[in-house]
Design a protein around this motif. Structure first.
Motif, PDB file in Angstrom:
ATOM      1  N   ALA A  18       0.855  -1.185   0.000  1.00 60.35           N
ATOM      2  CA  ALA A  18       0.000   0.000   0.000  1.00 60.35           C
ATOM      3  C   ALA A  18       0.887   1.230   0.000  1.00 60.35           C
ATOM      4  O   ALA A  18       1.546   1.535   0.994  1.00 60.35           O
ATOM      5  N   GLY A  19       0.939   1.939  -1.127  1.00 61.64           N
ATOM      6  CA  GLY A  19       1.802   3.102  -1.261  1.00 61.64           C
ATOM      7  C   GLY A  19       2.923   2.827  -2.240  1.00 61.64           C
ATOM      8  O   GLY A  19       3.533   1.745  -2.212  1.00 61.64           O
ATOM      9  N   VAL A  75      -0.574  -0.765  -4.568  1.00 63.77           N
ATOM     10  CA  VAL A  75      -1.878  -0.113  -4.547  1.00 63.77           C
ATOM     11  C   VAL A  75      -1.672   1.343  -4.180  1.00 63.77           C
ATOM     12  O   VAL A  75      -1.233   1.664  -3.065  1.00 63.77           O
ATOM     13  N   SER A  76      -1.940   2.232  -5.115  1.00 63.74           N
ATOM     14  CA  SER A  76      -1.700   3.654  -4.896  1.00 63.74           C
ATOM     15  C   SER A  76      -2.484   4.451  -5.927  1.00 63.74           C
ATOM     16  O   SER A  76      -2.660   3.988  -7.061  1.00 63.74           O
ATOM     17  N   PRO A  77      -2.970   5.642  -5.571  1.00 67.37           N
ATOM     18  CA  PRO A  77      -3.639   6.482  -6.569  1.00 67.37           C
ATOM     19  C   PRO A  77      -2.669   6.870  -7.671  1.00 67.37           C
ATOM     20  O   PRO A  77      -1.464   6.974  -7.456  1.00 67.37           O
ATOM     21  N   SER A 135      -0.830  12.503  -8.088  1.00 66.19           N
ATOM     22  CA  SER A 135       0.097  12.887  -7.028  1.00 66.19           C
ATOM     23  C   SER A 135       0.177  14.405  -6.980  1.00 66.19           C
ATOM     24  O   SER A 135      -0.196  15.092  -7.926  1.00 66.19           O
ATOM     25  N   HIS A 173      -6.774   3.044  -3.342  1.00 65.63           N
ATOM     26  CA  HIS A 173      -6.233   3.057  -1.995  1.00 65.63           C
ATOM     27  C   HIS A 173      -6.911   1.981  -1.169  1.00 65.63           C
ATOM     28  O   HIS A 173      -8.050   1.585  -1.437  1.00 65.63           O
ATOM     29  N   ARG A 195      -8.891   0.426   1.708  1.00 66.25           N
ATOM     30  CA  ARG A 195      -9.918   0.871   2.655  1.00 66.25           C
ATOM     31  C   ARG A 195     -10.004  -0.041   3.860  1.00 66.25           C
ATOM     32  O   ARG A 195     -10.232   0.405   4.988  1.00 66.25           O
ATOM     33  N   THR A 215     -10.548  -2.153  -1.454  1.00 68.37           N
ATOM     34  CA  THR A 215     -10.081  -0.830  -1.849  1.00 68.37           C
ATOM     35  C   THR A 215     -11.234   0.164  -1.817  1.00 68.37           C
ATOM     36  O   THR A 215     -12.408  -0.218  -1.832  1.00 68.37           O
ATOM     37  N   ASP A 236       2.779  -1.828   4.614  1.00 72.54           N
ATOM     38  CA  ASP A 236       2.216  -0.490   4.778  1.00 72.54           C
ATOM     39  C   ASP A 236       3.282   0.538   4.440  1.00 72.54           C
ATOM     40  O   ASP A 236       4.239   0.730   5.188  1.00 72.54           O
ATOM     41  N   THR A 249       2.175   3.737   3.509  1.00 76.29           N
ATOM     42  CA  THR A 249       1.239   4.851   3.339  1.00 76.29           C
ATOM     43  C   THR A 249       1.707   6.126   4.015  1.00 76.29           C
ATOM     44  O   THR A 249       0.948   7.090   4.098  1.00 76.29           O
ATOM     45  N   ARG A 255      -1.990   4.051   7.510  1.00 81.36           N
ATOM     46  CA  ARG A 255      -3.391   3.621   7.429  1.00 81.36           C
ATOM     47  C   ARG A 255      -3.552   2.109   7.553  1.00 81.36           C
ATOM     48  O   ARG A 255      -4.460   1.628   8.223  1.00 81.36           O
TER      49      ARG A 255
END
Length: 368
Positions: free
Chosen positions: A20-21, A43-45, A48, A134, A136, A149, A162, A164, A169
């Motif tokens: 995550a990140g 897993v990341s948007p 940025s 991201h 959840r 997510t 992690d 994040t 998170r």
């Protein structure tokens, strides 16, 4: 270690490791894992910030970047050298720490967006997959994790990382605590190039004030980052969120004023973000590890954020591989190591702040 995922995230929802990140810590964890044969998804948007604070990279990053296989790409990717750090700390006169006297030579002033993108590119080229979104929620089901997510997808993984950042998170979601040592806040802006071309300085600068301290460094494109650091409850009294007051305060700090001479007051809103010291308690557990700021977040004064991100990512990956190989103490050992690393950092941080004894004000009283 191979549960699928090599054909693309749209066709597989099962992975050995979910990270995550996708910052330096996440990529530093993912790269050695995929090279060891694990199926890894970041897993990341996809979006940025237009710029990120965290532009100075210490020379001690060199062996870490070399281990990740990205050092050669960094040297030719438009970043500028950083020859050392200067500080007006404990006295009005500047003192200097020259990187050239150390074993690794000069550091860097980064184009942070380009640096992060290069790490992601190397990680994906190595075999990791990308899932835009991201995390959840994460729940343990038998020996694996089920991850929901924010976009409505459900993924499955044997191990979680992690990465994040300070929010931690994922670690908090799976039951870890968060121990904070202070409420340091940064109020930052990006200054445009000077009105008249000038030879850029290639050192970072810190200057202490009654209410905290200033930091500034030049960036590869001629811009400059400028940050005011104080405690969250002191912001209102100093009025640092007012852009005019923030700029006036910068002009009152003599060495800072010299560095920003010829540049205009920023027109965009100031960026405010947490910069205090904190750690995950614990930083690892059954099937998961926290890396980077999620594990141990440090004061910018320590100038070790990216180096710590890379180092903890590598060590976290090693812990996952050891656990997968049958080492039942691997995760607990990693957690103990992160506790020790953070405790050592807090001792160093306290010594750094004790060197400044010129003011009897709330900010400094809390650190003496």
């Amino acid at each position: 270690m191979n549960s699928g995922g090599s054909s693309g995230c749209e066709r597989s929802r099962r992975f050995d490791v979910l990270v995550a990140g996708a910052g330096p810590a996440g990529c530093a964890a993912a790269l050695p894992l995929v090279r060891a044969g694990a199926s890894v998804v970041l897993v990341s948007p996809r979006t940025s910030p237009d710029w990120r604070v965290g532009e100075s990279l210490a020379p001690t990053a060199r062996p870490l970047l070399e281990r990740l296989g990205v050092l050669n790409g960094l040297t030719g990717d438009g970043h500028a050298p950083c020859y050392g750090n200067q500080a007006a700390w404990g006295q009005d006169a500047l003192t200097a720490a020259d990187h050239g006297l150390g074993p690794y030579g000069e550091g860097w002033h980064l184009d942070r967006t380009r640096f992060d993108a290069a790490l992601v590119e190397a990680t994906l080229a190595g075999g990791a997959l990308w899932h835009a979104g991201h995390v959840r929620d994460a729940r343990r089901h038998r020996s694996r994790w089920q991850i929901a997510t924010g976009e409505g997808d459900v993924l499955e993984a044997g191990h979680l990382v992690d990465a994040t950042g300070r929010a931690a998170r994922l670690a908090r979601r799976v039951g870890a605590g968060r121990t904070r040592s202070d409420r340091l806040i940064a109020v930052a802006a990006l200054l445009g190039p000077p009105k008249q071309a000038a030879c850029p300085d290639r050192t970072s600068l810190v200057q202490a004030t009654r209410w905290g301290w200033w930091y500034t460094a030049s960036l590869p494109g001629g811009e400059r980052v400028l940050m005011a650091m104080t405690d969250a409850d002191l912001l209102a009294g100093v009025r640092l969120l007012d852009r005019d007051v923030w700029w006036a305060q910068a002009q009152r700090a003599g060495h800072i004023r010299e560095r920003i001479a010829g540049r205009e007051q920023p027109s965009r809103r100031l960026r405010v973000f947490a910069a205090g010291s904190a750690c995950a308690t614990p930083a690892a557990g059954r099937g998961w590890v926290a890396v980077g700021d999620a594990a141990t977040a440090t004061d910018p004064l320590a100038a070790r954020g990216i180096v710590t991100a890379l180092a903890t990512g590598l060590v976290g990956a090693r812990a996952i591989l050891a656990a997968e190989g049958g080492d039942t103490d691997a995760m607990a050992a990693y957690a103990r190591r992160m506790t020790a690393v953070h405790a050592e950092y807090l001792e160093t941080r306290a010594a750094q702040y004790r060197r400044e004894q010129r003011w009897d004000t709330p900010f400094w009283d809390r650190r003496h």
